[in-house]
Design a protein around this motif. Sequence first.
Motif, PDB file in Angstrom:
ATOM      1  N   THR A   1       0.977  -0.995   0.101  1.00  0.00           N
ATOM      2  CA  THR A   1      -0.015   0.080   0.159  1.00  0.00           C
ATOM      3  C   THR A   1       1.018   1.206   0.196  1.00  0.00           C
ATOM      4  O   THR A   1       1.943   1.315   0.540  1.00  0.00           O
ATOM      5  N   ARG A   2       0.491   2.377  -0.527  1.00  0.00           N
ATOM      6  CA  ARG A   2       1.017   3.462  -0.682  1.00  0.00           C
ATOM      7  C   ARG A   2       0.517   4.386   0.340  1.00  0.00           C
ATOM      8  O   ARG A   2       0.739   5.793   0.186  1.00  0.00           O
ATOM      9  N   SER A   3      -0.367   4.215   1.172  1.00  0.00           N
ATOM     10  CA  SER A   3      -1.011   4.952   2.210  1.00  0.00           C
ATOM     11  C   SER A   3       0.014   5.574   3.076  1.00  0.00           C
ATOM     12  O   SER A   3       0.814   4.809   3.462  1.00  0.00           O
ATOM     13  N   ARG A   4      -0.088   6.819   3.549  1.00  0.00           N
ATOM     14  CA  ARG A   4       0.413   7.430   4.594  1.00  0.00           C
ATOM     15  C   ARG A   4       0.404   6.851   5.914  1.00  0.00           C
ATOM     16  O   ARG A   4       1.149   7.012   6.822  1.00  0.00           O
ATOM     17  N   ALA A   5      -0.581   5.712   5.979  1.00  0.00           N
ATOM     18  CA  ALA A   5      -0.967   5.245   7.278  1.00  0.00           C
ATOM     19  C   ALA A   5      -0.427   3.697   7.124  1.00  0.00           C
ATOM     20  O   ALA A   5      -0.692   2.894   8.158  1.00  0.00           O
TER      21      ALA A   5
ATOM     22  N   PHE B   1       1.094  -1.804   8.785  1.00  0.00           N
ATOM     23  CA  PHE B   1       2.069  -2.840   9.036  1.00  0.00           C
ATOM     24  C   PHE B   1       2.238  -3.119  10.465  1.00  0.00           C
ATOM     25  O   PHE B   1       2.323  -4.429  10.769  1.00  0.00           O
ATOM     26  N   GLN B   2       2.031  -2.184  11.484  1.00  0.00           N
ATOM     27  CA  GLN B   2       1.831  -2.847  12.972  1.00  0.00           C
ATOM     28  C   GLN B   2       0.830  -3.778  13.038  1.00  0.00           C
ATOM     29  O   GLN B   2       1.060  -4.448  13.978  1.00  0.00           O
ATOM     30  N   LEU B   3      -0.282  -3.477  12.506  1.00  0.00           N
ATOM     31  CA  LEU B   3      -1.406  -4.461  12.583  1.00  0.00           C
ATOM     32  C   LEU B   3      -1.132  -5.784  11.931  1.00  0.00           C
ATOM     33  O   LEU B   3      -1.428  -6.684  12.749  1.00  0.00           O
ATOM     34  N   LYS B   4      -0.406  -5.842  11.107  1.00  0.00           N
ATOM     35  CA  LYS B   4      -0.041  -7.071  10.313  1.00  0.00           C
ATOM     36  C   LYS B   4       0.888  -7.826  11.421  1.00  0.00           C
ATOM     37  O   LYS B   4       0.802  -9.061  11.738  1.00  0.00           O
ATOM     38  N   MET B   5       1.803  -6.925  11.855  1.00  0.00           N
ATOM     39  CA  MET B   5       2.619  -7.695  13.113  1.00  0.00           C
ATOM     40  C   MET B   5       2.147  -8.103  14.432  1.00  0.00           C
ATOM     41  O   MET B   5       2.549  -9.097  14.819  1.00  0.00           O
ATOM     42  N   ARG B   6       1.005  -7.257  14.642  1.00  0.00           N
ATOM     43  CA  ARG B   6       0.189  -7.890  15.998  1.00  0.00           C
ATOM     44  C   ARG B   6      -0.280  -9.005  15.532  1.00  0.00           C
ATOM     45  O   ARG B   6      -0.458  -9.985  16.425  1.00  0.00           O
ATOM     46  N   GLU B   7      -1.004  -9.178  14.218  1.00  0.00           N
ATOM     47  CA  GLU B   7      -1.545 -10.576  13.968  1.00  0.00           C
ATOM     48  C   GLU B   7      -0.687 -11.703  13.941  1.00  0.00           C
ATOM     49  O   GLU B   7      -0.996 -13.125  14.317  1.00  0.00           O
ATOM     50  N   ARG B   8       0.732 -11.533  13.775  1.00  0.00           N
ATOM     51  CA  ARG B   8       1.624 -12.458  13.657  1.00  0.00           C
ATOM     52  C   ARG B   8       2.276 -12.801  15.041  1.00  0.00           C
ATOM     53  O   ARG B   8       3.153 -13.339  15.092  1.00  0.00           O
TER      54      ARG B   8
ATOM     55  N   PRO C   1      15.799   1.384  13.116  1.00  0.00           N
ATOM     56  CA  PRO C   1      14.541   1.954  12.835  1.00  0.00           C
ATOM     57  C   PRO C   1      14.068   2.283  11.225  1.00  0.00           C
ATOM     58  O   PRO C   1      14.854   2.560  10.453  1.00  0.00           O
ATOM     59  N   THR C   2      12.810   1.722  10.991  1.00  0.00           N
ATOM     60  CA  THR C   2      12.301   1.747   9.868  1.00  0.00           C
ATOM     61  C   THR C   2      11.715   3.001   9.436  1.00  0.00           C
ATOM     62  O   THR C   2      10.720   3.499  10.267  1.00  0.00           O
ATOM     63  N   VAL C   3      11.675   3.559   8.385  1.00  0.00           N
ATOM     64  CA  VAL C   3      10.923   5.021   8.059  1.00  0.00           C
ATOM     65  C   VAL C   3      10.418   4.983   6.540  1.00  0.00           C
ATOM     66  O   VAL C   3      10.643   4.083   5.599  1.00  0.00           O
ATOM     67  N   LEU C   4       9.435   5.727   6.392  1.00  0.00           N
ATOM     68  CA  LEU C   4       9.038   5.908   5.183  1.00  0.00           C
ATOM     69  C   LEU C   4       9.497   7.407   4.665  1.00  0.00           C
ATOM     70  O   LEU C   4       9.516   8.348   5.277  1.00  0.00           O
ATOM     71  N   ILE C   5      10.202   7.124   3.410  1.00  0.00           N
ATOM     72  CA  ILE C   5      10.527   8.231   2.785  1.00  0.00           C
ATOM     73  C   ILE C   5      10.261   8.284   1.415  1.00  0.00           C
ATOM     74  O   ILE C   5       9.897   7.524   0.665  1.00  0.00           O
ATOM     75  N   GLN C   6      10.364   9.578   0.934  1.00  0.00           N
ATOM     76  CA  GLN C   6       9.901   9.836  -0.520  1.00  0.00           C
ATOM     77  C   GLN C   6      11.218  10.580  -1.174  1.00  0.00           C
ATOM     78  O   GLN C   6      11.594  11.763  -0.991  1.00  0.00           O
ATOM     79  N   ILE C   7      11.849   9.934  -2.186  1.00  0.00           N
ATOM     80  CA  ILE C   7      13.188  10.212  -2.684  1.00  0.00           C
ATOM     81  C   ILE C   7      13.005  11.166  -3.795  1.00  0.00           C
ATOM     82  O   ILE C   7      12.513  10.265  -4.828  1.00  0.00           O
TER      83      ILE C   7
END
Length: 228
Positions: free
Chosen positions: A97-101, A106-113, A138-144
């Motif tokens: 997904t390209r959503s800003r959320a 991703f955290q929801l997926k991690m919680r399910e696992r 630390p994982t970050v969302l960036i736009q290059i």
Amino acid sequence: MKRHKPFLKEDHSALLNSPLYSILCACVVLFVFALLAINCGPMPPGEHYTSEATTTAAENTTTIKSTQDTVNLPETATVNLKKQPYITNAFKQFPRTRSRAILYDFQLKMRERGQHSAIVTNCSFDVLKAFVAKGWAPTVLIQIQGRAPVILSVTHYDNQSNVVHLHNPANLNKRQLTYEEFETSWAKNTRNQCFLITPQQLTKKDIQNVLGEYLPTASFQEISVRSH
């Protein structure tokens, strides 16, 4: 004795009224004053007594303040993702997904696992460096350069070259950016957020304790943490 008494009175009166007696009294007074000044005079300036408890408390306060005002980050630090399989494995099923959320998705997926993670908001670049120095990536969302936003993990920084390395945890492809390029790209899409994947659950207090090893307290007071 009675015959001589009038003469003694006269001699005593003459002595009291004589200049010699006045000089003698003055000398005695000056001598006594000098003794008192030597034995009971005030302490020299700057040599006031301070109790040991007060001195110890002042030293402790100075030490704490000094520590809180000091940046203890190493000049360079690196995290090897190959030695942290729980991170690389997590990204094999990263949400498309390209959503800003995306970090929250991703955290929801991690919680399910059953994987522990934390989203840290209002970070600074120094906060990311402190995580790397600790051994976290630390994982970050960036736009290059106007491209689509991407998720990358900060794995290395070097203050001498002003270069930061970012890896794609899924395939370990590496990007290298200058500090200025990274901070500009990172701030475009998120409120300076990062995502931590760790073997155990981290509370806000846990994260603050880690940051306190490297940074002044005031520099991370504004962070918020969402963990599970």
